[in-house]
Design a protein around this motif. Structure first.
Motif, PDB file in Angstrom:
ATOM      1  N   LYS A  77      -6.536   0.611 -13.767  1.00  0.00           N
ATOM      2  CA  LYS A  77      -5.734  -0.439 -14.392  1.00  0.00           C
ATOM      3  C   LYS A  77      -4.251  -0.122 -14.331  1.00  0.00           C
ATOM      4  N   VAL A  78      -3.896   1.145 -14.513  1.00  0.00           N
ATOM      5  CA  VAL A  78      -2.484   1.543 -14.468  1.00  0.00           C
ATOM      6  C   VAL A  78      -1.894   1.283 -13.089  1.00  0.00           C
ATOM      7  N   LEU A  79      -2.613   1.677 -12.040  1.00  0.00           N
ATOM      8  CA  LEU A  79      -2.109   1.445 -10.681  1.00  0.00           C
ATOM      9  C   LEU A  79      -2.054  -0.045 -10.367  1.00  0.00           C
ATOM     10  N   THR A  80      -3.051  -0.788 -10.822  1.00  0.00           N
ATOM     11  CA  THR A  80      -3.055  -2.237 -10.604  1.00  0.00           C
ATOM     12  C   THR A  80      -1.841  -2.885 -11.255  1.00  0.00           C
ATOM     13  N   GLN A  81      -1.503  -2.450 -12.457  1.00  0.00           N
ATOM     14  CA  GLN A  81      -0.318  -2.973 -13.139  1.00  0.00           C
ATOM     15  C   GLN A  81       0.956  -2.667 -12.360  1.00  0.00           C
ATOM     16  N   GLU A  82       1.018  -1.468 -11.767  1.00  0.00           N
ATOM     17  CA  GLU A  82       2.190  -1.098 -10.972  1.00  0.00           C
ATOM     18  C   GLU A  82       2.333  -2.027  -9.762  1.00  0.00           C
TER      19      GLU A  82
ATOM     20  N   ILE B 105       0.837  -1.196   0.000  1.00  0.00           N
ATOM     21  CA  ILE B 105       0.000   0.000   0.000  1.00  0.00           C
ATOM     22  C   ILE B 105       0.876   1.252   0.000  1.00  0.00           C
ATOM     23  N   ALA B 106       2.027   1.181   0.677  1.00  0.00           N
ATOM     24  CA  ALA B 106       2.959   2.322   0.654  1.00  0.00           C
ATOM     25  C   ALA B 106       3.504   2.545  -0.751  1.00  0.00           C
ATOM     26  N   ARG B 107       3.841   1.450  -1.444  1.00  0.00           N
ATOM     27  CA  ARG B 107       4.333   1.561  -2.822  1.00  0.00           C
ATOM     28  C   ARG B 107       3.248   2.097  -3.737  1.00  0.00           C
TER      29      ARG B 107
ATOM     30  N   SER C 167       3.338   5.561  -5.935  1.00  0.00           N
ATOM     31  CA  SER C 167       3.126   5.505  -7.378  1.00  0.00           C
ATOM     32  C   SER C 167       2.008   6.451  -7.809  1.00  0.00           C
ATOM     33  N   ALA C 168       0.919   6.491  -7.028  1.00  0.00           N
ATOM     34  CA  ALA C 168      -0.205   7.372  -7.350  1.00  0.00           C
ATOM     35  C   ALA C 168       0.212   8.835  -7.280  1.00  0.00           C
ATOM     36  N   GLN C 169       1.012   9.196  -6.270  1.00  0.00           N
ATOM     37  CA  GLN C 169       1.463  10.576  -6.146  1.00  0.00           C
ATOM     38  C   GLN C 169       2.442  10.947  -7.258  1.00  0.00           C
ATOM     39  N   ALA C 170       3.292  10.006  -7.650  1.00  0.00           N
ATOM     40  CA  ALA C 170       4.220  10.269  -8.753  1.00  0.00           C
ATOM     41  C   ALA C 170       3.454  10.500 -10.055  1.00  0.00           C
ATOM     42  N   TYR C 171       2.386   9.742 -10.266  1.00  0.00           N
ATOM     43  CA  TYR C 171       1.551   9.905 -11.466  1.00  0.00           C
ATOM     44  C   TYR C 171       0.890  11.280 -11.442  1.00  0.00           C
TER      45      TYR C 171
END
Length: 247
Positions: free
Chosen positions: A103-108, A82-84, A88-92
């Protein structure tokens, strides 16, 4: 010694993933249901002792305003993932000025889990995840991610120790026209099928994804209002869960 086809390596990897799946199957039951106007994810929230402060237990987690995740399996592994996911969401957001599509976050997340199956000195994550979110590209989406890093989109799914019975129950009750309110009630009925003890607002955790209206989407655009994304995912309060259980 590994053969040219990687037989010994494949066997070792298979055993590790089987152990990870065993950890998932020992975890409390979690499920997700995609409705015509949103998504509900729900899970059992049990502590191993009455002395534990259960207000600190979190199984349904908010990643960003449009995505939430529930897990079954090993809590510490979920904390890392969840931390990762949040990073990732904040970087996006910093790059594109919007939060990532589901889908993009799920792939990450799936990539992080898959890399743990092929790296030395680490083991596969002992969790399965249900990722629920909304975005303008696909609308409401529900994905399941397993320890191997594989993921699929689902209309309804269940993970954890009562997974088989829960999926059978969902197959009988689910239809494509189900509303979010009905989906919440179906989720509670499904959990109740294999629930040990009494279901209360303290032992159940629920998150919902709602679909924003056209007016709400316009308000998010620059010059159209605040310019800030309206949260489409939220966790239900204990009072709200209590009201649903009373119906």
């Amino acid at each position: 010694m590994a053969s040219a086809e990687g037989g010994a390596y494949s066997y070792s990897l298979t055993v590790q993933i089987e152990h990870a799946l065993a950890a998932v199957s020992q975890g409390t039951t979690s499920l997700g249901i995609k409705a015509s106007n949103g998504i509900v994810i729900a899970t059992e929230k049990k502590s191993s002792s009455i002395l534990i402060d259960d207000s600190m237990i979190e199984k349904v987690a908010v990643v960003c305003p449009n995505i939430g995740i529930v897990y079954s399996g090993m809590g510490p592994d979920f904390r890392v993932l969840i931390a990762r996911a949040r990073k990732s969401a904040q970087a996006y957001w910093k790059v594109y000025g919007e939060y990532p599509p589901t889908k993009v976050l799920t792939q990450e997340i799936a990539t992080v889990m898959q890399e743990a199956t092929q790296s030395g000195g680490v083991r596969p994550f002992g969790v399965s995840l249900l990722v629920a979110g909304w975005d303008v590209h696909r609308g409401p989406s529900l994905y399941q991610v397993d320890p191997s890093g594989s993921f699929w989109a689902w209309k309804a799914s269940a993970i954890g120790k009562n997974m088989v019975n829960a999926k059978t129950f969902l197959e009988k009750r689910y239809n494509d026209d189900i509303s979010l309110e009905d989906a919440i009630h179906t989720a509670l009925l499904t959990l109740k099928e294999g629930f040990e003890g009494q279901m209360t607002e303290k032992t159940i955790e629920i998150g919902v994804v709602t679909v924003p209206t056209v007016e709400e989407l316009q308000a998010e655009k620059p010059g159209g209002g605040t310019g800030r994304p309206r949260p489409t995912f939220r966790k239900l309060s204990e009072e709200e869960v209590k009201d649903y259980l009373a119906l």
